[in-house]
Write a protein that holds these residues in place. Structure first.
Motif, PDB file in Angstrom:
ATOM      1  N   ALA A  68     -25.076   7.034 -26.002  1.00  0.00           N
ATOM      2  CA  ALA A  68     -26.409   6.564 -26.380  1.00  0.00           C
ATOM      3  C   ALA A  68     -26.663   5.145 -25.886  1.00  0.00           C
ATOM      4  O   ALA A  68     -27.757   4.820 -25.402  1.00  0.00           O
ATOM      5  N   VAL A  69     -25.655   4.273 -25.984  1.00  0.00           N
ATOM      6  CA  VAL A  69     -25.817   2.900 -25.512  1.00  0.00           C
ATOM      7  C   VAL A  69     -25.971   2.879 -23.993  1.00  0.00           C
ATOM      8  O   VAL A  69     -26.815   2.143 -23.456  1.00  0.00           O
ATOM      9  N   ARG A  70     -25.189   3.676 -23.307  1.00  0.00           N
ATOM     10  CA  ARG A  70     -25.293   3.705 -21.840  1.00  0.00           C
ATOM     11  C   ARG A  70     -26.681   4.152 -21.397  1.00  0.00           C
ATOM     12  O   ARG A  70     -27.228   3.626 -20.414  1.00  0.00           O
ATOM     13  N   GLU A  71     -27.261   5.105 -22.096  1.00  0.00           N
ATOM     14  CA  GLU A  71     -28.592   5.590 -21.717  1.00  0.00           C
ATOM     15  C   GLU A  71     -29.625   4.471 -21.776  1.00  0.00           C
ATOM     16  O   GLU A  71     -30.539   4.421 -20.951  1.00  0.00           O
ATOM     17  N   VAL A  72     -29.474   3.579 -22.744  1.00  0.00           N
ATOM     18  CA  VAL A  72     -30.427   2.483 -22.892  1.00  0.00           C
ATOM     19  C   VAL A  72     -30.073   1.306 -21.977  1.00  0.00           C
ATOM     20  O   VAL A  72     -30.940   0.706 -21.334  1.00  0.00           O
ATOM     21  N   CYS A  73     -28.790   0.965 -21.933  1.00  0.00           N
ATOM     22  CA  CYS A  73     -28.372  -0.280 -21.278  1.00  0.00           C
ATOM     23  C   CYS A  73     -28.143  -0.158 -19.775  1.00  0.00           C
ATOM     24  O   CYS A  73     -28.395  -1.118 -19.033  1.00  0.00           O
ATOM     25  N   ASP A  74     -27.660   0.966 -19.305  1.00  0.00           N
ATOM     26  CA  ASP A  74     -27.359   1.082 -17.873  1.00  0.00           C
ATOM     27  C   ASP A  74     -28.558   0.761 -16.987  1.00  0.00           C
ATOM     28  O   ASP A  74     -28.418   0.017 -16.010  1.00  0.00           O
ATOM     29  N   PRO A  75     -29.747   1.294 -17.273  1.00  0.00           N
ATOM     30  CA  PRO A  75     -30.879   1.007 -16.384  1.00  0.00           C
ATOM     31  C   PRO A  75     -31.252  -0.478 -16.336  1.00  0.00           C
ATOM     32  O   PRO A  75     -31.800  -0.946 -15.335  1.00  0.00           O
ATOM     33  N   LYS A  76     -30.955  -1.213 -17.395  1.00  0.00           N
ATOM     34  CA  LYS A  76     -31.359  -2.618 -17.448  1.00  0.00           C
ATOM     35  C   LYS A  76     -30.253  -3.589 -17.055  1.00  0.00           C
ATOM     36  O   LYS A  76     -30.539  -4.664 -16.503  1.00  0.00           O
ATOM     37  N   PHE A  77     -28.994  -3.239 -17.336  1.00  0.00           N
ATOM     38  CA  PHE A  77     -27.940  -4.248 -17.270  1.00  0.00           C
ATOM     39  C   PHE A  77     -26.742  -3.864 -16.405  1.00  0.00           C
ATOM     40  O   PHE A  77     -25.786  -4.649 -16.333  1.00  0.00           O
ATOM     41  N   LYS A  78     -26.754  -2.718 -15.753  1.00  0.00           N
ATOM     42  CA  LYS A  78     -25.539  -2.285 -15.071  1.00  0.00           C
ATOM     43  C   LYS A  78     -25.112  -3.203 -13.931  1.00  0.00           C
ATOM     44  O   LYS A  78     -23.943  -3.185 -13.524  1.00  0.00           O
ATOM     45  N   ASP A  79     -26.044  -4.036 -13.424  1.00  0.00           N
ATOM     46  CA  ASP A  79     -25.675  -4.972 -12.359  1.00  0.00           C
ATOM     47  C   ASP A  79     -25.238  -6.331 -12.907  1.00  0.00           C
ATOM     48  O   ASP A  79     -24.924  -7.239 -12.134  1.00  0.00           O
ATOM     49  N   TYR A  80     -25.181  -6.490 -14.224  1.00  0.00           N
ATOM     50  CA  TYR A  80     -24.739  -7.746 -14.818  1.00  0.00           C
ATOM     51  C   TYR A  80     -23.229  -7.911 -14.629  1.00  0.00           C
ATOM     52  O   TYR A  80     -22.468  -6.934 -14.653  1.00  0.00           O
ATOM     53  N   ALA A  81     -22.795  -9.161 -14.466  1.00  0.00           N
ATOM     54  CA  ALA A  81     -21.364  -9.456 -14.399  1.00  0.00           C
ATOM     55  C   ALA A  81     -20.668  -8.954 -15.660  1.00  0.00           C
ATOM     56  O   ALA A  81     -21.223  -9.027 -16.763  1.00  0.00           O
ATOM     57  N   ILE A  82     -19.478  -8.435 -15.502  1.00  0.00           N
ATOM     58  CA  ILE A  82     -18.566  -7.912 -16.528  1.00  0.00           C
ATOM     59  C   ILE A  82     -19.213  -6.869 -17.444  1.00  0.00           C
ATOM     60  O   ILE A  82     -18.741  -6.639 -18.552  1.00  0.00           O
TER      61      ILE A  82
END
Length: 316
Positions: free
Chosen positions: A263-277
């Motif tokens: 569930a977290v990946r569904e929300v966060c991946d589109p916005k933050f997957k290119d963030y460091a660490i």
């Protein structure tokens, strides 16, 4: 999904930058690796965040010596994490400063955190054999203290829980500049494994109320100007909220940690997957969000064994 933590394979050396963010105030940054700060006073220097080992601390010292020959008198540690504190011995400072709460966390979980972080992120522990042991402060404070470097005033404050229960911020009034530790990040994932999601937003509000002209965040580039400061505060808020809300929804329904991860990946991946660490932080963030939503107020201690057990639950 990989069989090990994302950070275990990250062995690429990062490019160091050293930016003046106010008169006599510098941000040591390295492409998403832990930042340090430098505050130059009339007669001496204060370092904010020590780095993970004495060898890495020497890289900070090299940059300091490019701009001043004044002695390093103080090291301020915003919280207890090993990657921030274990290099402190390199500076030869008269005082090492932490909040009372941060020191208590060294006592409670410092050794476990060291073992855990060493396993997760080996590149950040270059020269680990030179670490003399756990870093304990020589000076602590309950809520606030002020240090004068000659005429230069430095305010050290606890303004709320966020990244840990013992977080401190450092404000230099004469230039209206702040060093926030990992409460604020810029284009880097927040590590929330020991965090307090319910408090983090209020703590960000208190930082925002300072109206600072520049911030050296815990990770990411130096933030110059109020627009950049506001943007980073709000992107940090979005990251924290976007992590907690979906994990909490799963927890409230009695779902599993693996379901919270999805569930977290569904929300966060589109916005933050290119963030460091980002990939490094994600499993620990989901686990802590899931715990907090189930009423575990005090973050559980991470050990090298717990890290691996958690990872087994999340692996495909």
């Amino acid at each position: 999904m990989t069989t090990g933590f994302a950070s275990q394979g990250d062995m690429t050396e990062k490019t160091i930058t050293f930016d003046e963010i106010g008169e006599g105030l510098w941000a040591f940054t390295a492409e998403g690796d832990p930042n340090s700060g430098v505050i130059i006073g009339d007669d001496s220097v204060m370092i904010v965040e020590a780095q993970a080992t004495p060898r890495l601390a020497k890289k900070v010292i090299e940059k300091v010596r490019e701009v001043t020959d004044k002695p390093i008198s103080h090291v301020v540690l915003t919280h207890y994490h090993a990657v921030r504190v274990l290099g402190a011995s390199a500076y030869g400072a008269d005082q090492i400063i932490m909040s009372d709460r941060a020191r208590a966390m060294v006592v409670e979980r410092g050794r476990e955190d060291w073992d855990s972080e060493f396993q997760r992120f080996p590149r950040l522990f270059q020269g680990h054999e030179s670490i003399p042991g756990l870093t304990y402060p020589t000076t602590t404070f309950s809520d606030a203290m002020t240090v004068y470097l000659g005429k230069r005033r430095v305010d050290i404050r606890q303004i709320g829980r966020a990244h840990t229960a013992g977080d401190a911020v450092i404000h230099v009034p004469d230039e209206n500049v702040m060093f926030t530790g990992d409460i604020v990040e810029d284009h880097s994932a927040c590590y929330c494994g020991d965090g307090h999601f319910a408090d983090w937003g209020r703590t960000l509000d208190r930082i925002k109320a300072y109206g600072t002209d520049a911030i050296a965040p815990g990770r990411g580039a130096a933030l110059m100007g109020r627009e950049a400061v506001s943007r980073a505060i709000e992107s940090t808020r979005d990251f924290v909220q976007s992590t907690y809300a979906p994990a909490a929804r799963v927890a409230m329904k009695g779902g599993t940690l693996k379901e919270a991860w999805t569930a977290v990946r569904e929300v966060c991946d589109p916005k933050f997957k290119d963030y460091a660490i980002y990939e490094h932080c994600l499993p620990f963030n989901v686990s802590r969000a899931y715990d907090e939503a189930r009423g575990i107020a005090h973050p559980r201690i991470w050990t090298a064994e717990r890290d691996l057990d958690m990872w087994e639950q999340l692996r495909d």
